[in-house]
Write an enzyme that holds these catalytic residues in place. Structure first.
Site, short mmCIF file in Angstrom:
data_model
loop_
_atom_site.label_atom_id
_atom_site.label_comp_id
_atom_site.label_asym_id
_atom_site.label_seq_id
_atom_site.Cartn_x
_atom_site.Cartn_y
_atom_site.Cartn_z
N HIS A 352 -27.17 29.97 66.68
CA HIS A 352 -26.82 31.35 67.05
C HIS A 352 -27.05 31.53 68.56
O HIS A 352 -28.12 31.24 69.07
CB HIS A 352 -27.65 32.34 66.25
CG HIS A 352 -27.14 33.74 66.42
ND1 HIS A 352 -26.16 34.27 65.62
CD2 HIS A 352 -27.42 34.69 67.33
CE1 HIS A 352 -25.87 35.50 66.03
NE2 HIS A 352 -26.63 35.77 67.07
N ALA A 353 -26.03 32.02 69.23
CA ALA A 353 -26.06 32.06 70.70
C ALA A 353 -27.22 32.91 71.22
O ALA A 353 -27.51 33.97 70.68
CB ALA A 353 -24.75 32.61 71.22
N HIS A 382 -20.91 37.33 77.12
CA HIS A 382 -22.02 38.13 76.57
C HIS A 382 -23.37 37.51 76.99
O HIS A 382 -24.25 38.19 77.51
CB HIS A 382 -21.90 38.18 75.05
CG HIS A 382 -23.03 38.88 74.36
ND1 HIS A 382 -22.97 40.21 73.98
CD2 HIS A 382 -24.28 38.45 74.01
CE1 HIS A 382 -24.12 40.55 73.43
NE2 HIS A 382 -24.94 39.50 73.43
N GLU A 383 -23.50 36.22 76.75
CA GLU A 383 -24.78 35.55 77.06
C GLU A 383 -25.05 35.54 78.56
O GLU A 383 -26.18 35.75 79.00
CB GLU A 383 -24.79 34.12 76.51
CG GLU A 383 -24.69 34.04 74.98
CD GLU A 383 -25.69 34.90 74.25
OE1 GLU A 383 -26.77 35.17 74.80
OE2 GLU A 383 -25.39 35.33 73.12
N HIS A 386 -26.67 38.59 79.82
CA HIS A 386 -28.13 38.61 79.68
C HIS A 386 -28.79 37.87 80.84
O HIS A 386 -29.76 38.33 81.43
CB HIS A 386 -28.55 37.89 78.38
CG HIS A 386 -28.25 38.65 77.12
ND1 HIS A 386 -28.60 39.96 76.92
CD2 HIS A 386 -27.66 38.26 75.95
CE1 HIS A 386 -28.24 40.34 75.69
NE2 HIS A 386 -27.66 39.32 75.09
N GLU A 410 -27.53 44.17 75.81
CA GLU A 410 -26.42 43.62 75.02
C GLU A 410 -25.06 44.03 75.58
O GLU A 410 -24.04 43.45 75.19
CB GLU A 410 -26.55 44.09 73.57
CG GLU A 410 -27.83 43.66 72.87
CD GLU A 410 -28.01 42.16 72.84
OE1 GLU A 410 -27.01 41.44 72.94
OE2 GLU A 410 -29.17 41.70 72.74
N HIS A 510 -30.03 37.85 62.30
CA HIS A 510 -31.02 38.75 62.88
C HIS A 510 -32.10 39.20 61.90
O HIS A 510 -33.10 39.77 62.32
CB HIS A 510 -30.32 39.96 63.49
CG HIS A 510 -29.32 39.56 64.55
ND1 HIS A 510 -28.16 38.87 64.26
CD2 HIS A 510 -29.33 39.70 65.90
CE1 HIS A 510 -27.49 38.63 65.36
NE2 HIS A 510 -28.17 39.12 66.38
N TYR A 520 -26.96 46.57 69.25
CA TYR A 520 -25.55 46.20 69.36
C TYR A 520 -24.63 47.39 69.15
O TYR A 520 -23.55 47.46 69.71
CB TYR A 520 -25.20 45.08 68.37
CG TYR A 520 -26.04 43.84 68.56
CD1 TYR A 520 -25.88 43.04 69.68
CD2 TYR A 520 -27.01 43.49 67.63
CE1 TYR A 520 -26.65 41.90 69.86
CE2 TYR A 520 -27.78 42.35 67.80
CZ TYR A 520 -27.61 41.57 68.91
OH TYR A 520 -28.38 40.44 69.09
O1 X8Z Z 1 -26.29 38.09 68.25
C1 X8Z Z 1 -25.43 38.35 69.07
C2 X8Z Z 1 -25.35 37.58 70.37
C3 X8Z Z 1 -26.67 37.23 70.88
S1 X8Z Z 1 -27.61 38.62 71.36
C4 X8Z Z 1 -24.56 36.32 70.17
N1 X8Z Z 1 -24.50 39.27 68.79
C5 X8Z Z 1 -24.49 40.01 67.54
C6 X8Z Z 1 -24.15 39.10 66.37
O2 X8Z Z 1 -23.71 37.97 66.59
O3 X8Z Z 1 -24.32 39.53 65.23
C7 X8Z Z 1 -23.43 39.70 69.68
C8 X8Z Z 1 -22.68 40.75 68.95
C9 X8Z Z 1 -23.43 41.05 67.70
ZN ZN Z 2 -26.93 39.45 73.12
#
Ligand code: X8Z
Ligand code: ZN
Length: 611
Positions: A352-353, A382-383, A386, A410, A510, A520
């Site tokens: 997960h990024a 997105h990354e 950050h 975010e 998450h 988000y």
């Molecule tokens: O978790 C993330 C990023 C890292 S903060 C990749 N996002 C959420 C997800 O993947 O559920 C970005 C958008 C929503």
């Molecule tokens: Zn993020």
């Protein structure tokens, strides 16, 4: 990664930093400074010592978590858990000691930093060494379980998340989709009891710090009362709800045409496995099924990247180039040497990024298993958002090295990614010629499937957690509550009866990663506000969805000025610095999609919408 609520990204503990589990590490140097009857001088000295202590602990946690998430083994898990234990213990102790200064009249910064100490912990442990250690162990373990998660069918090879996501994104066979969807959810039943224990311990930790429960503690991190923040979310959702419902209605009708109305009943929620995404959180992978017939061809960025032979590194370089065009310094050499861009073949990693700041100086990195496609092109921006934020606030004192609120962190990279327009793609030679605006409904539909579909999902995750933290559901009731909320907000349903031991929330990063999710939702509102203001600053008078701030140094300077504030001022001031307005406001997102809303309403005339 990020400090205090750190994380930015994605990751779990990491995010924690002020969060994470409290441990038992004594903070003698800090503790001895405070006497029984405190003075303002002592309060300042306390903050100074606390920041010094935290600086050191943040580096230790980041190093341990980086190794763990890049190399998931029993030993790296133990090291990471220990680092979390130390950090959380120290932070809980600091937060408790900070209470000694509650009745003192203090200067703005000392008071703000004392508050940050109390509020910055994402996963607070009870004031008890054994419980702190247990919480660290449980939360670290769940993170690794998610990272290692695989679906092993009775026949055939085990599949990881990447392989299953590919099926969900590309297949149009209902049975295949269902198997991938259900298959991924076989990883999470073993997490359920661990999660329940995490909730119990972290709630106790939040109560030790004076909060009703962990949900109230999380809602308290927004420079306003916790209840007022929840009301603010309702207000924003009220603004965008009608647009979501219009999109839902159209998508449901089209999926009914594709899969049959027996599979997709036209008066109920949409089965979650048909929306192109493992969590039905964004729907751009079913664009072809729902797209307007426009007179010009849409832009298939995934195909363009392949045609131009982009690889993972070139995608990241392209993202860096955008930030450079705004006036941000290039990324350091160490970013390129130390980041993880490609999924390793020989070991388990957390794919997960996420974006990391290892030392609060310039050791910034990303960690992601990049696929060469449009979705990951966006995620790279997105990354990087950050990372540029982290770098922008590095001159701030430790307790201000964070975003204005977590939604801001975010939103930055996403804001920049809204500038990936046809004109921009042509400037960087990914696209030959700019299509006429006649095909814009297609562009807007694509963006709506990404951004509008996401809005209710981004509320559900924490609406669920907040209710769990408040004791509204125990382990036996977790899954039902999850699907009740998924239906209520998103109008989606599980494809069939769920097993009694199902723990579907745990199949979303998450939850085991312990990353708050309301951030988000905020980011999706804020990024359109930021984009609209930056386009105004850039003097762009055209349609907002066609505006790109690429190369605009003035817009870049204004963005950077906001990022440099870090968490030093309440977020409304940071918002005002960039947009001239101090409240979150969904009109920018509504303006952006206004032509699509008109079109959706026409399409939906005669359909019965809602679920
Ligand atoms: O978790 C993330 C990023 C890292 S903060 C990749 N996002 C959420 C997800 O993947 O559920 C970005 C958008 C929503
Ligand atoms: Zn993020």
């Amino acid at each position: 990664m990020i400090k205090f609520h750190k994380l930015l990204l994605a990751s779990s503990f990491s995010l924690c930093l002020f969060a994470c589990d409290p441990g038992s590490t004594p903070v003698e140097d800090v503790a001895t400074i405070a006497e029984d009857v405190p003075t303002t001088e002592e309060a300042k000295a306390f903050i100074q010592a606390a920041e010094k202590k935290l600086d050191q602990l943040f580096i230790e946690i980041n190093q341990a978590d980086w190794v763990y998430q890049n190399f998931i083994t029993q030993d790296s898990e133990a090291l990471s858990a220990r680092a979390n234990e130390n950090l959380t213990g120290a932070m809980v102790q600091l937060a408790n000691e900070a209470a000694r200064f509650n009745s003192l009249k203090l200067d703005y910064d000392t008071r703000r930093k004392l508050d940050a100490l109390r509020q910055g912990i994402v996963l607070p442990a009870p004031n008890d060494a054994a419980k702190n250690a247990e919480l660290a162990a449980v939360s670290t373990k769940m993170n690794g379980m998610y990272g290692k998660g695989k679906y092993c069918p009775e026949k055939g090879e085990c599949q990881d998340l990447g392989a299953l996501e590919k099926i969900i994104g590309e297949s149009r066979k209902e049975t295949e989709l269902r198997e991938a969807w259900e298959g991924w959810r076989t990883i999470s039943p073993p997490m359920r009891e661990l999660f329940a224990r995490e909730v119990e311990l972290a709630n106790e930790g939040a109560q030790d710090l004076g909060y009703a429960d962990l949900g109230q503690m999380w809602r308290s991190g927004y420079d306003m009362e916790a209840d007022a923040f929840a009301t603010e979310l309702d207000r924003l959702w009220g603004q965008v709800g009608p647009l979501y419902e219009a999109l839902h209605c159209h998508v449901r009708a089209k999926l009914g045409e594709t899969y049959g109305t027996d599979v997709v009943p036209q008066d109920g929620p949409i089965p979650a496995h048909l929306l192109g995404n493992m969590w039905a959180q964004s729907w751009e992978n079913i664009y072809d099924l729902v797209a307007p017939e426009s007179k010009t061809e849409g832009i298939d960025l995934t195909a363009l990247l392949a045609e131009q032979e982009y690889d993972e590194i070139k995608m990241v370089k392209t993202g860096e180039n955008f930030f450079s065009s705004l006036g941000f310094e290039p990324l350091p050499q160490t970013f390129w040497e130390r980041s993880l861009f490609i999924k390793p073949a020989d070991r388990d990693v957390v794919c997960h990024a996420s974006a990391w700041d290892l030392d609060d100086q310039d050791d910034i990195r990303i960690k992601m298993c990049i696929k060469v496609d449009a979705e990951d092109f966006n995620t790279i921006h997105h990354e990087l958002g950050h990372n540029y934020y982290q770098r922008a606030y590095k001159a701030q004192p430790t307790l201000y090295r964070n975003s204005a609120n977590d939604g801001f962190h975010e939103a930055v990279g996403d804001t920049v990614a809204l500038s990936i327009t046809p004109a921009y793609l042509q400037q960087i030679k990914l696209l030959d010629k700019i299509p006429s605006t006649e095909g814009d409904l297609g562009l807007l539909m694509h963006k709506a499937l990404e951004k509008i579909a996401f809005l209710p999902f981004s509320l559900v995750v924490d609406q669920w957690r907040w209710q769990v933290f408040a004791g509204k559901a125990g382990p036996e009731g977790y899954n039902d509550l999850w699907w009740q909320l998924r239906t209520k907000y998103q109008g989606v349903a599980a494809p069939g009866e769920r097993p009694a031991n199902a723990f579907d929330p745990g199949a979303k990063y998450h939850i085991p990663g312990n990353t708050p999710y309301t951030r988000y939702f905020l980011a999706h509102i804020l990024q359109f506000q930021f984009h609209r203001s930056l386009c105004e600053i850039a003097g762009d008078k055209g349609d907002i969805h066609r505006c790109s701030i690429y190369n605009n140094k003035e817009a870049g300077a204004r963005l950077k000025a906001m990022l440099e504030m870090g968490a030093s001022r309440p977020w409304p001031e940071a918002l005002e610095a960039l947009t001239g307005k101090d409240t979150m406001d969904a009109t920018a997102i509504l303006d952006y999609f206004a032509p699509l809303k008109v079109w959706l309403d026409e399409q939906n005339a005669g359909r019965s919408c809602g679920w």
